[in-house]
Design a protein around this motif. Structure first.
Motif, PDB file in Angstrom:
ATOM      1  N   ALA A 160       0.833  -1.204   0.000  1.00 36.72           N
ATOM      2  CA  ALA A 160       0.000   0.000   0.000  1.00 36.72           C
ATOM      3  C   ALA A 160       0.869   1.257   0.000  1.00 36.72           C
ATOM      4  O   ALA A 160       0.580   2.226  -0.715  1.00 36.72           O
ATOM      5  CB  ALA A 160      -0.922  -0.012   1.218  1.00 36.72           C
ATOM      6  N   THR A 161       1.933   1.250   0.786  1.00 33.93           N
ATOM      7  CA  THR A 161       2.830   2.410   0.844  1.00 33.93           C
ATOM      8  C   THR A 161       3.551   2.609  -0.481  1.00 33.93           C
ATOM      9  O   THR A 161       3.693   3.747  -0.960  1.00 33.93           O
ATOM     10  CB  THR A 161       3.853   2.233   1.978  1.00 33.93           C
ATOM     11  OG1 THR A 161       3.164   2.033   3.216  1.00 33.93           O
ATOM     12  CG2 THR A 161       4.747   3.450   2.098  1.00 33.93           C
ATOM     13  N   LEU A 162       3.998   1.526  -1.094  1.00 33.54           N
ATOM     14  CA  LEU A 162       4.715   1.630  -2.365  1.00 33.54           C
ATOM     15  C   LEU A 162       3.854   2.288  -3.443  1.00 33.54           C
ATOM     16  O   LEU A 162       4.368   3.019  -4.291  1.00 33.54           O
ATOM     17  CB  LEU A 162       5.160   0.243  -2.825  1.00 33.54           C
ATOM     18  CG  LEU A 162       5.990   0.186  -4.107  1.00 33.54           C
ATOM     19  CD1 LEU A 162       7.302   0.960  -3.940  1.00 33.54           C
ATOM     20  CD2 LEU A 162       6.277  -1.266  -4.495  1.00 33.54           C
ATOM     21  N   SER A 163       2.544   2.073  -3.416  1.00 34.25           N
ATOM     22  CA  SER A 163       1.671   2.660  -4.432  1.00 34.25           C
ATOM     23  C   SER A 163       1.689   4.182  -4.390  1.00 34.25           C
ATOM     24  O   SER A 163       1.415   4.847  -5.396  1.00 34.25           O
ATOM     25  CB  SER A 163       0.230   2.157  -4.246  1.00 34.25           C
ATOM     26  OG  SER A 163      -0.357   2.697  -3.070  1.00 34.25           O
ATOM     27  N   LEU A 164       2.057   4.756  -3.241  1.00 33.37           N
ATOM     28  CA  LEU A 164       2.068   6.213  -3.105  1.00 33.37           C
ATOM     29  C   LEU A 164       3.229   6.867  -3.847  1.00 33.37           C
ATOM     30  O   LEU A 164       3.257   8.094  -3.987  1.00 33.37           O
ATOM     31  CB  LEU A 164       2.117   6.588  -1.622  1.00 33.37           C
ATOM     32  CG  LEU A 164       0.878   6.190  -0.800  1.00 33.37           C
ATOM     33  CD1 LEU A 164       1.127   6.408   0.681  1.00 33.37           C
ATOM     34  CD2 LEU A 164      -0.334   6.998  -1.249  1.00 33.37           C
ATOM     35  N   VAL A 165       4.161   6.069  -4.319  1.00 38.29           N
ATOM     36  CA  VAL A 165       5.232   6.630  -5.144  1.00 38.29           C
ATOM     37  C   VAL A 165       4.661   7.255  -6.416  1.00 38.29           C
ATOM     38  O   VAL A 165       5.252   8.170  -7.000  1.00 38.29           O
ATOM     39  CB  VAL A 165       6.261   5.530  -5.506  1.00 38.29           C
ATOM     40  CG1 VAL A 165       7.294   6.037  -6.490  1.00 38.29           C
ATOM     41  CG2 VAL A 165       6.950   5.026  -4.235  1.00 38.29           C
ATOM     42  N   ALA A 166       3.484   6.807  -6.836  1.00 39.46           N
ATOM     43  CA  ALA A 166       2.863   7.303  -8.066  1.00 39.46           C
ATOM     44  C   ALA A 166       2.184   8.658  -7.914  1.00 39.46           C
ATOM     45  O   ALA A 166       1.696   9.214  -8.899  1.00 39.46           O
ATOM     46  CB  ALA A 166       1.829   6.276  -8.568  1.00 39.46           C
ATOM     47  N   LEU A 167       2.135   9.227  -6.705  1.00 40.70           N
ATOM     48  CA  LEU A 167       1.405  10.477  -6.477  1.00 40.70           C
ATOM     49  C   LEU A 167       1.900  11.606  -7.386  1.00 40.70           C
ATOM     50  O   LEU A 167       3.097  11.728  -7.654  1.00 40.70           O
ATOM     51  CB  LEU A 167       1.538  10.906  -5.018  1.00 40.70           C
ATOM     52  CG  LEU A 167       0.802  10.048  -3.978  1.00 40.70           C
ATOM     53  CD1 LEU A 167       1.157  10.509  -2.574  1.00 40.70           C
ATOM     54  CD2 LEU A 167      -0.704  10.096  -4.206  1.00 40.70           C
ATOM     55  N   GLY A 168       0.941  12.437  -7.821  1.00 42.67           N
ATOM     56  CA  GLY A 168       1.261  13.582  -8.664  1.00 42.67           C
ATOM     57  C   GLY A 168       0.749  14.871  -8.046  1.00 42.67           C
ATOM     58  O   GLY A 168       0.370  14.904  -6.875  1.00 42.67           O
ATOM     59  N   THR A 169       0.708  15.930  -8.833  1.00 36.19           N
ATOM     60  CA  THR A 169       0.376  17.258  -8.308  1.00 36.19           C
ATOM     61  C   THR A 169      -1.081  17.645  -8.489  1.00 36.19           C
ATOM     62  O   THR A 169      -1.485  18.719  -8.042  1.00 36.19           O
ATOM     63  CB  THR A 169       1.249  18.321  -9.005  1.00 36.19           C
ATOM     64  OG1 THR A 169       1.064  18.235 -10.423  1.00 36.19           O
ATOM     65  CG2 THR A 169       2.712  18.121  -8.673  1.00 36.19           C
ATOM     66  N   SER A 170      -1.891  16.817  -9.125  1.00 39.92           N
ATOM     67  CA  SER A 170      -3.308  17.157  -9.317  1.00 39.92           C
ATOM     68  C   SER A 170      -4.136  16.676  -8.142  1.00 39.92           C
ATOM     69  O   SER A 170      -3.771  15.718  -7.442  1.00 39.92           O
ATOM     70  CB  SER A 170      -3.837  16.537 -10.614  1.00 39.92           C
ATOM     71  OG  SER A 170      -3.871  15.123 -10.513  1.00 39.92           O
ATOM     72  N   GLY A 171      -5.274  17.331  -7.925  1.00 38.75           N
ATOM     73  CA  GLY A 171      -6.120  17.016  -6.792  1.00 38.75           C
ATOM     74  C   GLY A 171      -6.704  15.621  -6.816  1.00 38.75           C
ATOM     75  O   GLY A 171      -7.075  15.081  -5.765  1.00 38.75           O
ATOM     76  N   GLY A 172      -6.808  15.004  -7.986  1.00 39.02           N
ATOM     77  CA  GLY A 172      -7.404  13.682  -8.091  1.00 39.02           C
ATOM     78  C   GLY A 172      -6.620  12.590  -7.380  1.00 39.02           C
ATOM     79  O   GLY A 172      -7.176  11.525  -7.079  1.00 39.02           O
ATOM     80  N   TRP A 173      -5.363  12.863  -7.070  1.00 34.71           N
ATOM     81  CA  TRP A 173      -4.543  11.847  -6.409  1.00 34.71           C
ATOM     82  C   TRP A 173      -4.948  11.608  -4.962  1.00 34.71           C
ATOM     83  O   TRP A 173      -4.481  10.659  -4.324  1.00 34.71           O
ATOM     84  CB  TRP A 173      -3.060  12.235  -6.470  1.00 34.71           C
ATOM     85  CG  TRP A 173      -2.480  12.091  -7.850  1.00 34.71           C
ATOM     86  CD1 TRP A 173      -2.222  13.080  -8.743  1.00 34.71           C
ATOM     87  CD2 TRP A 173      -2.122  10.867  -8.492  1.00 34.71           C
ATOM     88  NE1 TRP A 173      -1.714  12.553  -9.908  1.00 34.71           N
ATOM     89  CE2 TRP A 173      -1.637  11.184  -9.787  1.00 34.71           C
ATOM     90  CE3 TRP A 173      -2.157   9.530  -8.115  1.00 34.71           C
ATOM     91  CZ2 TRP A 173      -1.196  10.230 -10.686  1.00 34.71           C
ATOM     92  CZ3 TRP A 173      -1.718   8.564  -9.018  1.00 34.71           C
ATOM     93  CH2 TRP A 173      -1.244   8.917 -10.284  1.00 34.71           C
ATOM     94  N   ILE A 174      -5.845  12.434  -4.416  1.00 31.55           N
ATOM     95  CA  ILE A 174      -6.314  12.221  -3.055  1.00 31.55           C
ATOM     96  C   ILE A 174      -6.994  10.860  -2.928  1.00 31.55           C
ATOM     97  O   ILE A 174      -6.978  10.236  -1.855  1.00 31.55           O
ATOM     98  CB  ILE A 174      -7.280  13.352  -2.635  1.00 31.55           C
ATOM     99  CG1 ILE A 174      -7.677  13.218  -1.154  1.00 31.55           C
ATOM    100  CG2 ILE A 174      -8.523  13.355  -3.511  1.00 31.55           C
ATOM    101  CD1 ILE A 174      -6.558  13.296  -0.185  1.00 31.55           C
TER     102      ILE A 174
END
Length: 485
Positions: free
Chosen positions: A362-376
């Motif tokens: 689950a933590t590893l998936s957060l590496v994909a986070l970006g700068t748009s609001g949809g990543w919440i």
């Protein structure tokens, strides 16, 4: 080893149902509610000021570089003195230390809420940390001795772990709500009535064991382990603030390490050791606490990393940031309620390893986070799933680290376990902050923050995976199931 002669603390009688096994009696439920309420309150104090730090700094005149000491002063005291107070609880009475700690927590919280200068606020935070160092191991020892080893203890420890972790998350939520709607001072004042209620009820609800003979406290051991932990936490905090190669950081880390090595040799020769060496040679104690340390380092520091992401990259307010962590709190409560059952059915080794794998993924998936609001949406899903996995690790660690020991050593075992917990909470943020700072290399702006957070998330996930593998390899394949009673 010299141990006190004690009048044994008999567990509260348990009701047994022929089809579902042992059930808690009404008195056991009352004891559990009181102790868990106190532990939840203590956990809230770890994080309740995190999202309010800018408001506190503005209100009392803290410089930006010194804001971290509002959290660090609490963590230093809590982590440095927990092991000592865990042993003191065995010697002078767990109930007495628990109630005294709650009194100190209420008074220091009132002092913090009334503070008008940085010096008074930091003094209040140190006193809160000392109160936490007394209440946490004493309360956990009272819990483990109120329920004999088996399914009821596993269930109680599961609920305790869930509320401790949920309390850390709830602190972030509550801190944001109180700061936005009232004042940061209410982050302190809210403790006062809760502490008063616990102090009023505890004498009639909780029973205690008292040592018939009280040996002298191992002062050299207490001095070396407390000093070593204080310097280690301080050094890692300095590393996050000013880098790993500064003279202050290196001196603190080296001195802390030297004192902890000295502690080992002191305990080998002590007539009444603070931590008997045979305890530190138990595989369940060593590797149970190792995996517990990793679980607390990674999950609490992940809250810090995601706070940076939500506020500095997505532009969330403190209130919105706190509310976003509510999903993590739900996941930890679910994981805690499932943890005791999982340990009873599959054993702590499998529970820790599986929980670690879930949290790492689950933590590893957060590496994909970006700068748009949809990543919440990814943040909410990953923190919920990771929270469940983290609590499976924590419940497995608590059961492993406190099982197979007599009641007179439960204060020691729970002192070690809660020291692990509090050191993990204290170390996680400075370690991950150092990773973020090194990656940013002086750059600013959302993209730089995101880059630093992404690297730290990757490090975080790798640590969790290492903890899961350590549990699988070193806790042993032939692990007995806990007895039903």
């Amino acid at each position: 080893m010299s141990t006190p002669s004690t009048a044994p603390l008999a567990p509260v009688p348990t009701a047994v149902h022929p089809s579902t096994g042992p059930r808690m009696t009404g008195r056991q439920k009352l004891v559990l509610t009181l102790l868990l309420g106190a532990q939840f309150m203590v956990a809230v104090d770890f994080s309740i000021l995190n999202v309010a730090l800018p408001a506190v700094g503005e209100g009392l005149g803290f410089s930006l570089s010194h804001l971290q000491w509002i959290a660090t002063s609490f963590a230093l005291a809590a982590a440095g003195f927990t092991l000592l107070f865990g042993r003191v609880a065995d010697l002078v009475g767990r109930k007495r230390l628990f109630i005294g700690g709650m009194v100190l927590l209420g008074l220091s919280s009132a002092l913090g809420g009334l503070a008008r200068t940085p010096e008074v606020l930091l003094s209040a935070r140190v006193l809160q940390g000392l109160a936490t160092a007394a209440v946490t191991p004493a309360g956990l020892a009272l819990l483990t001795t109120a329920f004999k080893e088996g399914r009821l203890r596993e269930r109680a420890l599961g609920l305790n772990g869930a509320l401790m972790s949920a309390g850390f998350t709830a602190g972030a939520v509550l801190g944001g709500v109180l700061t936005d709607l009232l004042s940061w001072r209410w982050a302190f004042f809210i403790n006062v009535p809760v502490a008063a209620l616990v102090v009023a009820l505890a004498p009639s609800v909780i029973t205690d064991s008292r040592p018939a003979v009280r040996p002298k406290l191992d002062l050299p051991g207490a001095a070396t382990v407390t000093g070593g932990l204080l310097l280690l936490v301080y050094g890692l905090t300095q590393a996050g603030e000013s880098g790993w190669t500064t003279p202050t950081t290196l001196a603190a880390l080296l001195a802390g390490g030297a004192l902890l090595v000295a502690f080992w040799f002191v305990e080998k020769r002590a007539a009444a050791p603070l931590v008997p060496v045979h305890i530190l040679r138990r595989r369940s104690v060593v590797w149970g606490n190792t995996t517990g340390l990793i679980a607390f380092v990674t999950e609490t520091s992940l809250v810090f990393l995601l706070t940076l992401y939500l506020q500095e990259v997505l532009g969330y307010s403190p209130l919105a940031t706190g509310l976003a962590f509510g999903v993590l709190g739900i996941g930890t409560v679910l994981g805690g309620t499932l943890g005791g059952r999982a340990v009873g059915r599959f054993g702590s080794r499998r529970t820790i390893a599986f929980g670690g794998l879930v949290q790492a993924a689950a933590t590893l998936s957060l590496v994909a986070l970006g700068t748009s609001g949809g990543w919440i949406q990814l943040v909410l899903a990953a923190t919920f799933i990771g929270g469940v996995g983290n609590m499976l690790m924590i419940v497995g660690f608590m059961v492993t680290a406190t099982s197979g020991l007599p009641d007179e050593e439960q204060g020691l075992a729970t002192g070690l376990a809660t020291m692990t917990q509090q050191v993990g909470i204290a170390l996680g943020i400075p370690v991950m902050s150092a990773v973020v700072t090194a990656r940013m290399a002086g750059a600013t702006g959302p993209d730089a923050v995101l880059s630093g957070v992404s690297l730290a998330v990757l490090v975080n996930s790798t640590l969790v995976l290492a903890g899961a593998l350590a549990a699988w390899v070193f806790l042993g394949r032939r692990e007995e199931r806990s007895p039903a009673g």
